[in-house]
Design a protein around this motif. Structure first.
Motif, PDB file in Angstrom:
ATOM      1  N   THR A  23       0.823  -1.212   0.000  1.00 61.94           N
ATOM      2  CA  THR A  23       0.000   0.000   0.000  1.00 61.94           C
ATOM      3  C   THR A  23       0.858   1.264   0.000  1.00 61.94           C
ATOM      4  OG1 THR A  23      -0.124   0.100   2.430  1.00 61.94           O
ATOM      5  CG2 THR A  23      -1.807  -1.207   1.289  1.00 61.94           C
ATOM      6  N   GLY A  24       2.184   1.100  -0.062  1.00 64.28           N
ATOM      7  CA  GLY A  24       3.071   2.254  -0.082  1.00 64.28           C
ATOM      8  C   GLY A  24       3.666   2.602   1.272  1.00 64.28           C
ATOM      9  N   SER A  25       3.325   1.852   2.299  1.00 67.15           N
ATOM     10  CA  SER A  25       3.897   2.095   3.626  1.00 67.15           C
ATOM     11  C   SER A  25       5.293   1.473   3.707  1.00 67.15           C
ATOM     12  CB  SER A  25       3.007   1.486   4.716  1.00 67.15           C
ATOM     13  OG  SER A  25       1.710   2.033   4.682  1.00 67.15           O
ATOM     14  N   LYS A  26       6.054   1.931   4.663  1.00 65.96           N
ATOM     15  CA  LYS A  26       7.356   1.340   4.947  1.00 65.96           C
ATOM     16  C   LYS A  26       7.323   0.782   6.366  1.00 65.96           C
ATOM     17  CE  LYS A  26      12.310   2.282   5.307  1.00 65.96           C
ATOM     18  NZ  LYS A  26      13.378   3.306   5.239  1.00 65.96           N
ATOM     19  N   VAL A  27       7.637  -0.496   6.501  1.00 62.25           N
ATOM     20  CA  VAL A  27       7.648  -1.136   7.818  1.00 62.25           C
ATOM     21  C   VAL A  27       9.100  -1.383   8.218  1.00 62.25           C
ATOM     22  CG1 VAL A  27       6.901  -3.108   9.194  1.00 62.25           C
ATOM     23  CG2 VAL A  27       5.418  -2.225   7.384  1.00 62.25           C
ATOM     24  N   GLU A  28       9.463  -0.850   9.371  1.00 63.53           N
ATOM     25  CA  GLU A  28      10.834  -1.013   9.874  1.00 63.53           C
ATOM     26  C   GLU A  28      10.842  -2.059  10.982  1.00 63.53           C
ATOM     27  OE1 GLU A  28      12.159   2.812  11.116  1.00 63.53           O
ATOM     28  OE2 GLU A  28      12.411   3.579   9.057  1.00 63.53           O
ATOM     29  N   LEU A  29      11.740  -3.037  10.868  1.00 58.70           N
ATOM     30  CA  LEU A  29      11.915  -4.070  11.886  1.00 58.70           C
ATOM     31  C   LEU A  29      13.241  -3.837  12.592  1.00 58.70           C
ATOM     32  CD1 LEU A  29      10.790  -7.157   9.767  1.00 58.70           C
ATOM     33  CD2 LEU A  29       9.461  -5.983  11.520  1.00 58.70           C
ATOM     34  N   PRO A  30      13.330  -4.148  13.885  1.00 61.31           N
ATOM     35  CA  PRO A  30      14.581  -3.893  14.619  1.00 61.31           C
ATOM     36  C   PRO A  30      15.704  -4.803  14.156  1.00 61.31           C
ATOM     37  CG  PRO A  30      13.050  -5.157  15.970  1.00 61.31           C
ATOM     38  CD  PRO A  30      12.295  -4.743  14.746  1.00 61.31           C
ATOM     39  N   ASN A  31      16.905  -4.256  14.118  1.00 59.37           N
ATOM     40  CA  ASN A  31      18.084  -5.056  13.807  1.00 59.37           C
ATOM     41  C   ASN A  31      18.564  -5.788  15.067  1.00 59.37           C
ATOM     42  OD1 ASN A  31      18.282  -4.229  11.068  1.00 59.37           O
ATOM     43  ND2 ASN A  31      19.162  -2.283  11.738  1.00 59.37           N
ATOM     44  N   ALA A  32      19.368  -6.824  14.855  1.00 60.77           N
ATOM     45  CA  ALA A  32      19.957  -7.583  15.966  1.00 60.77           C
ATOM     46  C   ALA A  32      18.894  -8.049  16.951  1.00 60.77           C
ATOM     47  CB  ALA A  32      21.009  -6.741  16.685  1.00 60.77           C
ATOM     48  N   CYS A  33      17.749  -8.461  16.430  1.00 60.34           N
ATOM     49  CA  CYS A  33      16.653  -8.967  17.260  1.00 60.34           C
ATOM     50  C   CYS A  33      16.217 -10.299  16.670  1.00 60.34           C
ATOM     51  CB  CYS A  33      15.488  -7.987  17.274  1.00 60.34           C
ATOM     52  SG  CYS A  33      13.977  -8.643  17.994  1.00 60.34           S
ATOM     53  N   VAL A  34      16.186 -11.346  17.501  1.00 58.92           N
ATOM     54  CA  VAL A  34      15.908 -12.682  16.989  1.00 58.92           C
ATOM     55  C   VAL A  34      14.531 -12.764  16.338  1.00 58.92           C
ATOM     56  CG1 VAL A  34      15.031 -13.484  19.242  1.00 58.92           C
ATOM     57  CG2 VAL A  34      15.876 -15.135  17.559  1.00 58.92           C
ATOM     58  N   PHE A  35      13.535 -12.062  16.909  1.00 58.80           N
ATOM     59  CA  PHE A  35      12.199 -12.140  16.339  1.00 58.80           C
ATOM     60  C   PHE A  35      12.062 -11.277  15.089  1.00 58.80           C
ATOM     61  CE2 PHE A  35      11.324 -13.151  20.902  1.00 58.80           C
ATOM     62  CZ  PHE A  35      11.052 -14.491  20.691  1.00 58.80           C
ATOM     63  N   GLY A  36      12.808 -10.181  15.040  1.00 55.78           N
ATOM     64  CA  GLY A  36      12.840  -9.408  13.810  1.00 55.78           C
ATOM     65  C   GLY A  36      13.459 -10.204  12.672  1.00 55.78           C
ATOM     66  N   GLU A  37      14.538 -10.945  13.005  1.00 55.60           N
ATOM     67  CA  GLU A  37      15.177 -11.792  11.996  1.00 55.60           C
ATOM     68  C   GLU A  37      14.249 -12.922  11.558  1.00 55.60           C
ATOM     69  OE1 GLU A  37      17.920 -11.088  10.483  1.00 55.60           O
ATOM     70  OE2 GLU A  37      18.097  -9.293  11.724  1.00 55.60           O
ATOM     71  N   ARG A  38      13.445 -13.445  12.497  1.00 55.85           N
ATOM     72  CA  ARG A  38      12.510 -14.508  12.126  1.00 55.85           C
ATOM     73  C   ARG A  38      11.472 -13.977  11.140  1.00 55.85           C
ATOM     74  NH1 ARG A  38       9.331 -17.894  16.673  1.00 55.85           N
ATOM     75  NH2 ARG A  38      11.485 -18.512  17.136  1.00 55.85           N
ATOM     76  N   LEU A  39      11.009 -12.756  11.366  1.00 50.33           N
ATOM     77  CA  LEU A  39      10.042 -12.172  10.434  1.00 50.33           C
ATOM     78  C   LEU A  39      10.672 -11.971   9.057  1.00 50.33           C
ATOM     79  CD1 LEU A  39       8.209  -9.530  12.659  1.00 50.33           C
ATOM     80  CD2 LEU A  39       7.257 -11.611  11.681  1.00 50.33           C
ATOM     81  N   ARG A  40      11.929 -11.516   9.037  1.00 47.68           N
ATOM     82  CA  ARG A  40      12.603 -11.359   7.746  1.00 47.68           C
ATOM     83  C   ARG A  40      12.741 -12.709   7.044  1.00 47.68           C
ATOM     84  NH1 ARG A  40      15.652  -7.740  10.975  1.00 47.68           N
ATOM     85  NH2 ARG A  40      15.383  -5.576  10.334  1.00 47.68           N
ATOM     86  N   ALA A  41      13.062 -13.748   7.799  1.00 46.92           N
ATOM     87  CA  ALA A  41      13.216 -15.082   7.217  1.00 46.92           C
ATOM     88  C   ALA A  41      11.899 -15.597   6.664  1.00 46.92           C
ATOM     89  CB  ALA A  41      13.756 -16.057   8.262  1.00 46.92           C
ATOM     90  N   ALA A  42      10.783 -15.180   7.278  1.00 46.03           N
ATOM     91  CA  ALA A  42       9.470 -15.618   6.825  1.00 46.03           C
ATOM     92  C   ALA A  42       8.985 -14.831   5.615  1.00 46.03           C
ATOM     93  CB  ALA A  42       8.451 -15.494   7.962  1.00 46.03           C
ATOM     94  N   GLY A  43       9.759 -13.815   5.203  1.00 48.17           N
ATOM     95  CA  GLY A  43       9.396 -13.091   3.989  1.00 48.17           C
ATOM     96  C   GLY A  43       9.179 -11.613   4.175  1.00 48.17           C
ATOM     97  N   ALA A  44       9.142 -11.130   5.427  1.00 49.98           N
ATOM     98  CA  ALA A  44       8.984  -9.701   5.662  1.00 49.98           C
ATOM     99  C   ALA A  44      10.333  -9.006   5.482  1.00 49.98           C
ATOM    100  CB  ALA A  44       8.458  -9.458   7.080  1.00 49.98           C
ATOM    101  N   HIS A  45      10.296  -7.715   5.126  1.00 47.50           N
ATOM    102  CA  HIS A  45      11.530  -6.984   4.862  1.00 47.50           C
ATOM    103  C   HIS A  45      11.909  -6.102   6.051  1.00 47.50           C
ATOM    104  CE1 HIS A  45      11.351  -8.349   0.763  1.00 47.50           C
ATOM    105  NE2 HIS A  45      10.125  -7.869   0.651  1.00 47.50           N
TER     106      HIS A  45
END
Length: 516
Positions: A494-516
């Motif tokens: 939809t044009g939004s930007k979602v920021e996930l925290p770096n050096a965070c195990v759950f943020g990395e899990r979300l990235r691995a699942a396909g989130a950026h």
């Protein structure tokens, strides 16, 4: 619809003429996809083909007008064919109507009570295990129709009888079984070949339709003595309104339990399909409770006229989006085309061999048996979700659909056991700048908390920056991970930007699942 410009699913502004043109084209594509599936699923359910067509008509015209997911298409679903077959075999066709009336009322109540979000909390392992099991049961049942026979009473009997059906073929004579098999093989081969060689310009032509046409022309051209589907002269003749004696059967607790099971499975399949449709376009998001209520109305009406149960169905819905549909008019019109075809040209449908529809369903069922899902679960989340998938799959095939789903849901609860003493979740939502919002999750993010989580996520505005802070999480299960990942991808479309925290195990899990 007004003459004002409306945004298409990809965000472009369209006028009324362009919108109508795209919806009209898409409705014809969906109609061509739906016709063989409506009839085939009815036959696989052990009911006359016209009952499936009536469900398709109601799903298009009525549910299409009320749906909370405008681009989703509703109709008879392969996922319910197994349970309907069991209902008809155990209780008779006349009992199906009252069961659907009660199931529809359950769905209406669930929508009114705003329970739509709870269906999103069902583990993907359970859903995909259920669908894989259904796929095996459909293939096993329709395999016998390919040999000119009828499906057995349950899935295991169908599977065990397959070797006998194969050895019963004759090399020296060409009888009814061999003729039916020829029609079915031609149908399946045509579908698979078309999917391989289909030119880009003809990508919207459905393989199922071509397969049925090929099987029908072979039967007609060679004068094969094969069973054809039975369709009444008038669609009104297919309506079977339940009587008081039929509704009296609702006093049986097992019938009530069956109705609740139908409502649960139909709702879960519908809302998961709606979530998948949302991932295909950038238009309006699904209103889950409204969609649940619309499905309740549809199943209530299907019960009152003796038709098949309905769900939102991904095959027809994806065809609708890919064909360029912009509004709900496409889904409504596809129901109108089914009604017109059945009312004006029933003699055409009576030329279709049962084996051709069985061929369509064999391909449909086989596609449901996807090992990619269990590989994904194992690779991303470890052994337990993969075991949940396997247990659900085995129990659906070995026992019945409801038992399989209940076993899968029970095993999902096992995932919570190590964290029972720390199940609390806090959600903090605040604006941190112009068009910037932060959502902070603290505690245990499990499927039990998903309604609360999705409510907060859906409240985030489009078009800005959203910071999803997961650093204070202690638990993030696989069901919640999948939902969060899909939400991130949906917001970015939809044009939004979602920021996930770096050096965070759950943020990395979300990235691995396909989130950026």
């Amino acid at each position: 619809m007004s003459n004002a410009a409306v945004s298409s699913p990809n965000g472009a502004k369209l006028g009324f003429g362009a919108i109508f043109s795209r919806d009209l084209t898409a409705s014809i594509v969906v109609f061509l996809v739906a016709m063989p599936l409506c009839m085939g699923i009815a036959v696989a359910s052990g009911v006359p083909a016209e009952r499936g067509l009536i469900t398709g008509i109601i799903g298009g015209i009525v549910v299409g007008a009320l749906a909370g997911s405008p681009l989703q298409v509703s109709g008879p679903a392969a996922g319910l064919a197994v349970i309907v077959f069991e209902i008809v075999a155990k209780h008779g066709l006349s009992t199906l109507g009252p069961i659907l009336v009660l199931a529809g009322l359950v769905q209406l109540a669930a929508g009114a009570l705003r329970m739509g979000q709870w269906f999103r909390a069902i583990s993907p392992a359970v859903v995909h295990g259920m669908l894989a099991g259904i796929g095996v049961l459909i293939v096993a049942g329709q395999f016998h129709v390919l040999f000119g026979d009828k499906p057995r009473a349950n899935g295991l009997e169908n599977l065990l009888a397959i070797p006998g059906a194969i050895t019963g073929l004759s090399v020296s004579t060409f009888g009814a079984a061999e003729a039916a098999l020829l029609v079915g093989v031609v149908t399946i081969g045509s579908i698979l070949l078309w999917e391989k060689i289909r030119p880009a310009k003809l990508k919207l032509v459905p393989g199922a339709l071509l397969g049925v046409l090929a099987g029908t022309f072979v039967a007609m051209g060679f004068g094969l003595d094969v069973q054809k589907i039975a369709v009444p002269e008038s669609i009104a003749g297919a309506i079977a309104i339940p009587g008081m004696a039929d509704f009296a059967k609702l006093a049986d607790p097992m019938i009530i339990l069956t109705a609740v099971a139908v409502a649960f499975i139909a709702s879960a399949e519908t809302l998961l399909s709606a979530a998948a449709v949302d991932r295909m376009h950038d238009g309006p998001r699904t209103k889950y409770n409204k969609e649940l209520g619309a499905q309740g109305v549809g199943n209530l009406l299907c019960g009152l006229v003796g038709a098949l149960p309905m769900t939102g169905v991904i095959v027809r819905s994806s065809a609708n989006v890919q064909a360029g549909a912009v509004t709900r008019a496409s889904a409504i019109l596809h129901g109108v085309w089914i009604l017109a075809f059945v009312a004006l040209l029933p003699f055409v449908l009576r030329q279709v061999p049962s084996a051709a529809l069985a061929g369509v369903l064999v391909v449909t069922g086989w596609k449901l048996v996807s090992l990619d899902h269990v590989r994904h679960l194992f690779a991303r989340y470890g052994l337990l979700p993969a075991l949940i998938w396997a247990a659900t799959f085995v129990m659906v095939v070995a026992t019945d659909l409801l038992t399989g789903v209940l076993v899968g849901l029970a095993l999902t609860v096992v995932e919570l056991l190590p964290n029972l003493k720390r199940m609390r979740l806090k959600i903090a939502q605040q604006d941190v700048g112009e068009k910037e919002q932060e959502i902070r999750l603290e505690g245990a993010a499990t499927f039990v908390q998903l309604p609360k989580i999705t409510k907060a996520l859906d409240a985030a505005p489009d078009g800005g920056v959203v910071r999803l802070d997961t650093r204070a999480l202690t638990v993030l299960d696989h069901t919640t991970t999948e939902v969060l990942s899909e939400w991130v991808k949906s917001k970015e479309r939809t044009g939004s930007k979602v920021e996930l925290p770096n050096a965070c195990v759950f943020g990395e899990r979300l990235r691995a699942a396909g989130a950026h």
